[in-house]
Write a protein that holds these residues in place. Structure first.
Motif, short mmCIF file in Angstrom:
data_model
loop_
_atom_site.label_atom_id
_atom_site.label_comp_id
_atom_site.label_asym_id
_atom_site.label_seq_id
_atom_site.Cartn_x
_atom_site.Cartn_y
_atom_site.Cartn_z
N LYS A 1 0.82 -1.21 0.00
CA LYS A 1 0.00 0.00 0.00
C LYS A 1 0.86 1.25 0.00
N SER B 1 0.63 3.92 -3.10
CA SER B 1 0.07 5.24 -2.81
C SER B 1 1.10 6.35 -2.98
N SER B 2 2.38 6.05 -2.71
CA SER B 2 3.42 7.10 -2.82
C SER B 2 4.11 7.11 -4.17
#
Length: 1783
Positions: free
Chosen positions: A1765, A1769-1770
């Motif tokens: 995740k 997400s980054s």
């Protein structure tokens, strides 16, 4: 009491009240303390009630309750005063007189204060309370009267009418009418003091306290007091005797001498001004001398206000004006009339009285009669100005729009003009000029404007002018032979001038080619009113305002009385009754006798004929018709015939010479030619002209002329108008009788009828042809319906021929109803028939009329879909039919003759029932129409008339007809009672084609006949009883048989299970008609029971079921059915039943429960004997059935008998093996053989349940082996299961299997020890496997053999019985089944082959449209669901790589594929229903089966999910999230759950908190359940939703938060109300009852607070967490609060709280599972495992893994899912801590 804004003490909800406090003190101490302001011993005023601390003795007379009320009356608050006044009145009414009298000393001051209160409700209530006081104290009020009377009189003059009325009522209650003047006289000085003070001294500030009362209220009270005081002065003057008025003259003179008094005439308030002028009128009437003394003030105050037109002021003002003029002779010396008064009057008149003409103008005549000569000089100018202004007022806006205003102005103008002429009748030059001015310049112009104004024409002007002319003729001596005042010449001249001017005026309108039609009508109206003034006067008769007039000269009074002119004579004349007309002429002589009117008419008629003849003017022709209505005289007709001869003398000589009747000549030469002109639209007034002319003709001339007109081939509308006019009055009807009865008119009408019928039959198309013949049909209807002296209007022979033609046409139209548009023709014909039947007496004596009535009845009794008639036409037909039947029955006598209407209609209805194919709608129409006919017959005939009974006897079928239509009923009814065991049928069954054919959409004849007779029989029941008493044949036997047939028909519908829809509709129709209960009550129950028993014994079958149902439902029979003697009366002896046949066996089965014990034992012995002697009796099947009937009726039986019967059956097994049907082809077996096998299975089942202990090892072997062999036979004969007898055989065997399974699973107490030792082992090891190896494949075989569940051959009963047996299958047999392998190539599964085959075989059956099969499959799969997660192991095979998405795992593929298919189907079914609305699904429909399979699949899936371990549950939930399956389910559930999921069957008195819902009550998914199916789907949906929120709370919460606001609100409201309380209570209860234990952690629960407390303790560390469940749990987030903590850092403490909150929010499980996960996390932390620095938890919140992925740089470990995740997400691949690239 505390500050104003001080916070009230908690719990003190009552407002403070000094009155309540005083009441409390009085109750506790018995006395009231003295309060400040409530007097002491030195007080002398009576305004306040003194305290009771030893005050004067009089104070003790005041009751304590009255003290409180009187003190409340001094409050300022309006509501307090109002309630206090009402309480005071009630107390005066209830208390004793002595107690009330004690209040009198204190009442006057309080009354004087509150009687003038600003609130009108208080004033009204005060007077009502005063009345109660007066009624109670009576004469004791006298000492206080003077202090009360002033304000009492003011109250009677209150401006609020209810308050004034209440005060007057109180005054009348105190004094009778004769004593009222005396009472006022006694108090006159005090009353006048009060009135004078109010009028002269008081102001708004003195009457009310400016500190407390607003300025608006002060001013309103002051104005009200002034108005009341002025009215009080008037009332005082009018009520006092003359002597008392004289005694008050000095004080009154002082009052009116004050300048302030006269200023009230100019007051800005209209009520004050109006009251002032009323006082002036009263002063002028009662004290004229005082007014004369104040004339300089009185005259200007009144006369100069003459232009005040306020509606409140004007009536009293003009009354005052007339009184001043009468009372003050020199009033005109006080004002300047020409400058101050008359200009205002002229302006007022020009404006029409400014909307007040009805009140103002009646005063004008008295006004001008009182004007002296010095005011009216010069008279010509005065009268010119006066009448010009007055008539100009007719043009005002108000006078134009209001008829009453207009009439008032007109009446005033004419009356004043008559009076002015009477005052100026001399021959002097000035008087002649005035006369000329009044007639030529005022009256004639007024008439001229009226001729062009419809408003003036409809008013009283013409009547008033005619009355004036009659008066002039009297004075001229024309009417009476001579005048009486010597003014004959003057009035002769006035008449001549008027008629000359009127003639010129009228000729100007007539002598114009483009004459105005309205003006011509106005001229005709004027002349008609002059000829017949009573016609116009009667419309305008109105009660005139009474005005007292005092004329100055007595001669004038005599003149007025003599001529009955301007005062009352007009009204008297208007009230005269209208004279009787004969032939359109007046019998009475016209009031105008001078001949001027007829001369004018002749002049206008002659002038009018010129335009008619030369210009062919329609307007002038209409004007001529209007003239002839009132002036149909020979002279006028002579003028119309010879317009070229202008000399009146020559026309008169021509008439006297004996020439032809001028009216006849005018008709034949003029009117007939006008009627014959083509395209003429003005025929109505020409017809009027014809009858106006006929009034001057003899009867023979009338007949000749009308025959001539009839033969002219005129339009039918003209002939219709002529006949209507001929029938309008008895005189014209008598004059035209010969023409109406003649052949000329009759033949013409007959030809018209034939033409209309011909055109109607041929005219079919979009436009109805007969519409243009509407007048022609109206003509036919008129001549048929109109009658005179009980005779037809035209000749009877022509009536007969016209009716015959109408009947033939209607019959032809009935046959052509499908071919074209017969609607207009039928509508016209039925209109004619209706009017004929209802109007002509003895019309049905004509044969053609009776045939016509039959045709009308046939049309009304057929469905509109067949006749294509509209509702309006059908209503007309029904009306015509009812009228015809009424007319028929009034003359038909006491019997129904053959060939009559009733006989023919009954035969036609019977034929319709027996031969026609009727639907439910057609049957309903027919039955209701016959019922209407019977009701009509009953209403007309006498009670003892045999007509209704005879009619019904013609309707009832014969015995042979009954038998034929009964046998024609479809035989499919056998299936239901056969399979339910209520009926034994031994005869051969119908072939497969009979069962395959569905029931017709048309009703069988038997049902139709029963419905009709059942509906109409109650109407004839009373008549039948009366006939029987009279000695005539009774209908009761037929009635009894008919009722039995009706019960038979109802039973047939019941056994058909009200299917198809046609049968259901028919049964609903019977229920709406209260059948058969309403009809069954007509016959004695015993007789009906005898009939049903005889039918059952003879025919059996459905008659036996009918008998059973009747005995069960009838209340009287319910008691008799348990009486052995009543039952024995039916059959006599048991020997009558033997040898047993099918019919006697069916009857025995019905009556057996009602037999006595001895009889049942005898019957059992006889049946046993038949079984044991089976070699001699070939009807052994019936004996076995009879034995079972006795056993099931709880008949005592010896074990030896059972052993003998069982031994006999075992003997059959050896010698008659074919009877057992082992390995037989059931398609070739007879019904009797199948029935014998069924009875043996039933006997063995009874033994297993009721007497298992008598069975030995050999008997058990026989029973079990036979059962298994029968099951094998059934499995091999699936193709024959269309046969109900085969279905019965399989079902009974399945029931035997169920009873055996239940028996071996839980043997009855004490039975297990008596069983053979090896029996249970054999059952478990051998028979169970054998049974279910045959049963499991059976549903698949059945669905393969019968793929259509809606097919009539589908064996649903077999599936129901087999399903019950399969629901008891042990799980081991399912896990190790022997089903044929079935796999799907694309499936990825780890299940064993047997389980996978089971799923692949059974899951598709969840969608099969057979509820028993769906539920049986569900029960089987539900048993294996907990075993399936074990096959997925740890789920390692589904785990993804470390850097991939979180792993997900699919539930069983077979179940998910079926679920996906159901989702699409449900989406299509529920697409039109919004979320939150309840979708009603028809039970057992295709949609129902689809949704049921979908919900059952989800119920299985949730069971599977609940049985999974936590780590697999995560992966399964991710799969559901990925496929959005749960998302779709929840949307569907909120369409399937009802808005109020209340459990059915609860009473209305159930308390809301204790009410049961679908969430509190469990759902029983029984395979054989038959009741409450309509609630099964909503209940199941609620159960699935409850399981979803219980097992998948996190996913449900996630779905809820993602919805739109409307859906989110609806879900939250529903869940919070119905689900959360139950779920929260279960969660708390599970914590209480949990057996799970934790090391170092204890868990407790608090039910009331919805809290769970977890305490974690390790060494010196102590942690307490409080988990709070929200109101909308599980939608809302669970809150975690901190309790006590020891030895934990704050940051760590917060992390752990956050972790627990996360676990409880995001894990799909219970609170205990979340706590266990959190404890493991904390334990790992203490064990040294570091947190993942992304989620700050040791154990992952969803997949429960530990941090394993370590960064090579910082050495920190992370969860794989957290890293994935983080990276996605980054968009980076760096470490979250050190930011180095993560390897």
């Amino acid at each position: 009491m505390g500050g104003k804004n001080k916070q009230r003490t908690k719990g003190n909800v009552r407002p403070s009240s000094s009155g309540r406090a005083a009441e409390l003190l009085a109750r506790e101490s018995g006395v009231l303390p003295g309060f400040v302001g409530f007097g002491n011993s030195a007080t002398t005023e009576l305004g306040y009630v003194p305290a009771v601390h030893g005050a004067e003795e009089i104070d003790n007379l005041v009751d304590g309750d009255f003290r409180l009320v009187l003190r409340k009356l001094s409050k300022r608050d309006t509501v307090t005063k109002l309630k206090a006044v009402q309480e005071f009145g009630a107390m005066c009414q209830e208390r004793e007189a002595d107690v009330v009298k004690g209040v009198l000393p204190y009442w006057p001051r309080i009354y004087c204060k509150i009687s003038v209160d600003h609130d009108r409700r208080v004033r009204e209530a005060t007077q009502q309370a005063f009345e109660q006081l007066v009624l109670k104290v009576r004469r004791s009020l006298a000492p206080f009267l003077k202090s009360l009377m002033g304000h009492w009189l003011l109250a009677q003059c209150d401006t609020y009418p209810p308050a004034a009325s209440a005060a007057c009522q109180a005054f009348h209650a105190a004094f009778p009418p004769s004593k009222q003047p005396e009472a006022l006289s006694f108090c006159r000085d005090e009353v006048l003091n009060v009135l004078q003070d109010n009028l002269l001294k008081e102001t708004a500030e003195t009457l009310s306290d400016p500190q407390y009362v607003p300025e608006e209220e002060r001013e309103a009270k002051f104005l009200r007091m002034v108005t009341s005081s002025l009215l009080g002065v008037k009332r005082l003057l009018s009520s006092l005797p003359q002597a008392d008025r004289q005694a008050l003259e000095d004080r009154l003179a002082h009052l009116i001498a004050q300048a302030k008094f006269w200023k009230y005439s100019k007051h800005k308030n209209s009520q004050v001004r109006g009251a002032f002028f009323e006082v002036v009128s009263a002063l002028c009437e009662h004290t004229p001398e005082l007014v004369k003394a104040e004339a300089p003030r009185a005259c200007p105050a009144v006369l100069l206000s003459i232009d005040d037109t306020d509606p409140v002021v004007l009536p009293p003002l003009w009354e005052a004006v007339l009184h001043v003029l009468s009372s003050i002779p020199d009033c005109w010396t006080q004002v300047n009339a020409r400058k101050g008064v008359l200009p205002k009057l002229w302006g007022l008149l020009r404006e029409g009285g400014r909307g007040m003409a009805t009140a103002l103008h009646p005063n004008l005549l008295p006004l001008i009669s009182k004007l002296p000569s010095e005011v009216t000089e010069p008279p010509l100018d005065f009268y010119t100005t006066f009448f010009t202004s007055l008539i100009q007022g007719l043009s005002s806006e108000r006078a134009v729009s209001s008829p009453s205003e207009n009439a008032a102005v007109v009446c005033a103008a004419v009356e004043c003009l008559r009076y002015s002429l009477l005052q100026n009748t001399g021959e002097e030059e000035q008087q002649r000029r005035i006369q000329t001015m009044l007639t030529s310049e005022q009256l004639l112009p007024l008439l001229d404007s009226a001729l062009e104004s419809p408003a003036l024409q409809s008013g009283p002007l013409f009547s008033l002018v005619t009355d004036m002319l009659v008066s002039w003729e009297k004075r001229a001596g024309v009417a009476c032979g001579g005048g009486s005042n010597g003014d004959e010449a003057t009035f002769h001249r006035l008449l001549a001038d008027f008629w000359e001017g009127l003639g010129t005026l009228c000729a100007r309108y007539v002598d114009c080619e483009e004459a105005d039609l309205k003006a011509l009508e106005g001229v005709a109206s004027l002349l008609q009113v002059m000829q017949h003034p009573e016609r116009g006067a009667r419309k305008h008769t109105k009660k005139k305002k009474a005005v007292k007039i005092c004329l100055s000269e007595p001669e004038e009074k005599e003149e007025e009385a003599e001529e009955e002119g301007c005062q009352g004579g007009v009204a008297d004349k208007r009230a005269q009754p209208e004279v009787t007309e004969l032939g359109g002429q007046e019998k009475a002589a016209p009031p105008l006798r001078s001949g001027h009117l007829e001369d004018l008419v002749c002049q206008l008629a002659e002038l009018d004929m010129v335009y008619v003849n030369e210009k062919d003017s329609e307007r002038h022709l209409l004007f001529l018709s209007l003239l002839l209505r009132s002036f149909s005289t020979p002279r006028v007709f002579g003028v119309l015939l010879r317009p070229e001869e202008a000399g009146v003398e020559e026309r008169e000589r021509g008439e006297e010479s004996g020439g032809a009747n001028p009216a006849v000549r005018f008709l034949l030469e003029r009117v007939v030619s006008w009627l014959g002109q083509e395209g003429r639209r003005d025929s109505p007034f020409l017809v009027e002209m014809v009858f106006s002319s006929l009034s001057c003709c003899t009867r023979q001339e009338t007949t000749r002329i009308l025959n001539h007109i009839t033969a002219m081939d005129l339009q039918w509308g003209i002939l219709l108008q002529i006949i209507q006019k001929a029938c309008s009055t008895p005189a014209t009807l008598q004059a035209c009788a010969d023409w109406l009865k003649g052949s000329v008119l009759g033949e013409r009408l007959l030809g018209l009828a034939e033409e209309l019928c011909k055109v109607g039959i041929k005219g079919s198309g979009p436009a109805p042809v007969p519409v243009k013949h509407a007048s022609s049909w109206a003509l036919i209807s008129l001549v048929l319906s109109k009658h005179h002296n009980n005779a037809a209007l035209i000749g009877e022979v022509y009536v007969e021929r016209i009716l015959a033609k109408l009947h033939a046409t209607l019959s032809e139209a009935k046959g052509l109803s499908d071919a074209g548009n017969m609607e207009p023709l039928v509508s016209f014909v039925c209109d004619v028939a209706s009017t004929f039947f209802s109007s002509v007496r003895d019309c049905l004596l004509l044969a053609s009329a009776e045939e016509l009535l039959l045709t009308v009845f046939q049309l009304t009794a057929q469905d509109q879909a067949h006749t294509h008639l509209s509702d309006s036409s059908l209503g007309k037909l029904k009306k015509a039919c009812v009228a015809g039947v009424h007319s028929l029955l009034h003359r038909c006598g006491s019997e129904v003759r053959e060939g009559s209407f009733l006989h023919s209609s009954a035969l036609w209805v019977k034929s319709q029932l027996l031969t026609s194919s009727l639907g439910v709608k057609s049957l309903q129409v027919l039955v209701l129409e016959v019922q209407s006919l019977v009701d009509t017959v009953n209403s007309v005939c006498r009670q003892d008339s045999p007509v209704p009974s005879q009619f019904l006897s013609f309707l009832t079928p014969s015995e042979s007809e009954w038998s034929r239509i009964r046998q024609a009923l479809p035989p499919q009814w056998v299936k239901t009672p056969l399979l339910s065991g209520r009926l034994r049928v031994l005869r051969d069954y119908p072939c497969v084609d009979v069962w395959r054919v569905k029931v017709s959409a048309r009703l069988p004849a038997h049902l139709c006949v029963c419905a009709l007779l059942g509906k109409v029989l109650p109407s004839a029941a009373l008549t039948s009883d009366d006939q029987q008493g009279a000695g005539s044949p009774s209908l009761l036997p037929n009635l009894r048989h008919t009722v039995a047939e009706l019960l038979y028909a109802v039973q047939w519908c019941k056994e058909m299970e009200y299917s198809p829809g046609m049968v259901s509709d028919y049964h609903s129709l019977l229920a709406d008609w209260s059948l058969p209960h309403g009809t069954a009550c007509l016959t004695p129950a015993s007789e009906l029971l005898d009939t049903l028993y005889s039918r059952s014994a003879e025919e059996g079958g459905l008659w036996s079921l009918t008998l059973q149902d009747y005995m069960r439902k009838t209340t009287e029979m319910a008691a008799a059915s348990h009486d052995a003697s009543a039952v024995r009366r039916l059959y006599g002896s048991l020997d009558s039943w033997f040898p047993l046949s099918e019919s006697t066996l069916s009857t025995l089965q019905v009556l057996c429960p009602a037999l006595s014990t001895e009889e049942k034992e005898t019957l059992l012995a006889m049946a046993t004997a038949g079984i044991l002697n089976w070699q001699e009796d070939d009807r052994v099947c019936g004996c076995v059935a009879a034995l079972l009937c006795c056993l099931r009726a709880e008949t005592p039986v010896d074990e030896g008998v059972l052993h003998a019967v069982l031994a006999t059956m075992m003997e059959w097994r050896n010698s008659k093996e074919d009877w057992f049907l082992f390995n037989s082809d059931l398609s070739k077996v007879t019904a009797a053989q199948l029935t014998l096998g069924v009875e043996m299975v039933r006997f063995l089942s009874w033994l297993v349940t009721r007497s298992p202990t008598i069975l030995g090892a050999s008997q058990w072997d026989f029973l079990l082996c036979s059962m298994l062999a029968w099951l094998e036979t059934a499995s091999e004969n699936v193709g024959s299961m269309w046969n109900p007898w085969v279905q019965l055989f399989v079902c009974e065997n399945a029931k035997l299997i169920v009873k055996l399974s239940q028996f071996f699973t839980a043997p009855p107490a004490g039975v297990a020890d008596q069983l053979p030792s090896e029996l249970v082992g054999e059952w478990t090891d051998f028979f169970t496997e054998g049974i279910y190896s045959l049963l499991l494949p059976l549903p698949v075989k059945i669905t393969d053999a019968f793929p259509e569940p809606d097919d009539p051959l589908f064996p649903l009963a077999v599936l129901r019985s087999v399903g019950v047996a399969l629901s008891l299958v042990p799980v081991q047999q399912l896990s190790k089944n022997s089903l044929a392998p079935r796999f799907v190539a694309s499936q990825q599964t780890g299940l064993p082959e047997a389980l996978q085959t089971l799923l692949n075989t059974l899951c598709p059956l969840l969608l099969f449209k057979a509820r028993p099969l769906q539920l049986a499959v569900y029960h089987m799969l539900d048993k294996v669901m907990p075993q399936l997660p074990e096959c997925d192991g740890d789920g390692e095979s589904s785990k993804a790589e470390d850097d991939q998405e979180e792993p997900c795992l699919s539930p069983p593929a077979a179940l998910m594929s079926m679920l996906c298919a159901c989702e699409d189907l449900c989406e299509g079914i529920l697409a039109g229903v919004m979320v939150g609305e309840f979708a009603v699904v028809q039970p057992l429909s295709v949609e129902y089966s689809c949704i049921l399979g979908y919900l059952l699949a989800w119920k299985l899936l949730l069971t599977f999910f609940r049985s999974s371990p936590s780590h697999l549950r995560v992966q399964y939930s991710l799969y559901l999230k990925k496929t959005r399956s749960l998302h779709k389910l929840l949307l569907h559930l909120f369409r399937l759950m009802p808005e109020n999921p209340a459990y059915p069957g609860q009473g209305a008195e159930t308390v809301a908190k204790e009410s049961k819902t679908f969430f509190t009550e469990g759902l029983s998914l029984d395979v054989d359940k038959s009741e409450g199916v309509q609630w099964e789907l909503p209940h199941l949906a609620c159960g699935v939703y409850y399981s979803a929120v219980q097992d998948l709370p996190a996913m449900v919460r996630l779905w809820w938060t993602s919805q739109e606001k409307r859906v989110c609100t609806a879900v939250d409201k529903f869940t919070s109300r119905y689900v959360s309380p139950v779920l929260s209570a279960q969660e708390i209860s599970s914590v209480h009852s949990s057996t799970q234990t934790f090391d170092s952690m204890t868990v407790k629960a608090r039910s009331a607070a919805r809290e769970v407390i977890a305490t974690y303790s390790v060494d010196d560390i102590y942690i307490e967490l409080v988990i709070q469940l929200p109101q909308n749990y599980p939608l809302g987030s669970i809150t975690v609060e901190s309790g006590r903590r020891v030895g934990v850092a704050v940051q760590q403490w917060r992390n752990w709280m956050l972790q627990l909150s996360t676990y409880l929010t995001h894990q799909n499980g219970s609170i205990m599972e979340g706590l266990a996960l959190w404890k493991n996390n904390v334990d790992k932390r203490f064990e040294g495992v570091e947190d993942c620095m992304i989620c700050f938890s040791v154990i992952h919140g969803s997949n429960y893994s530990l941090p394993k992925k370590a960064c090579r740089t910082c050495k920190k470990k992370f969860h794989s899912a957290c890293l994935y995740k983080w990276f996605t997400s980054s968009n980076k691949s760096t470490c979250p801590l050190c930011r180095e690239t993560f390897f």
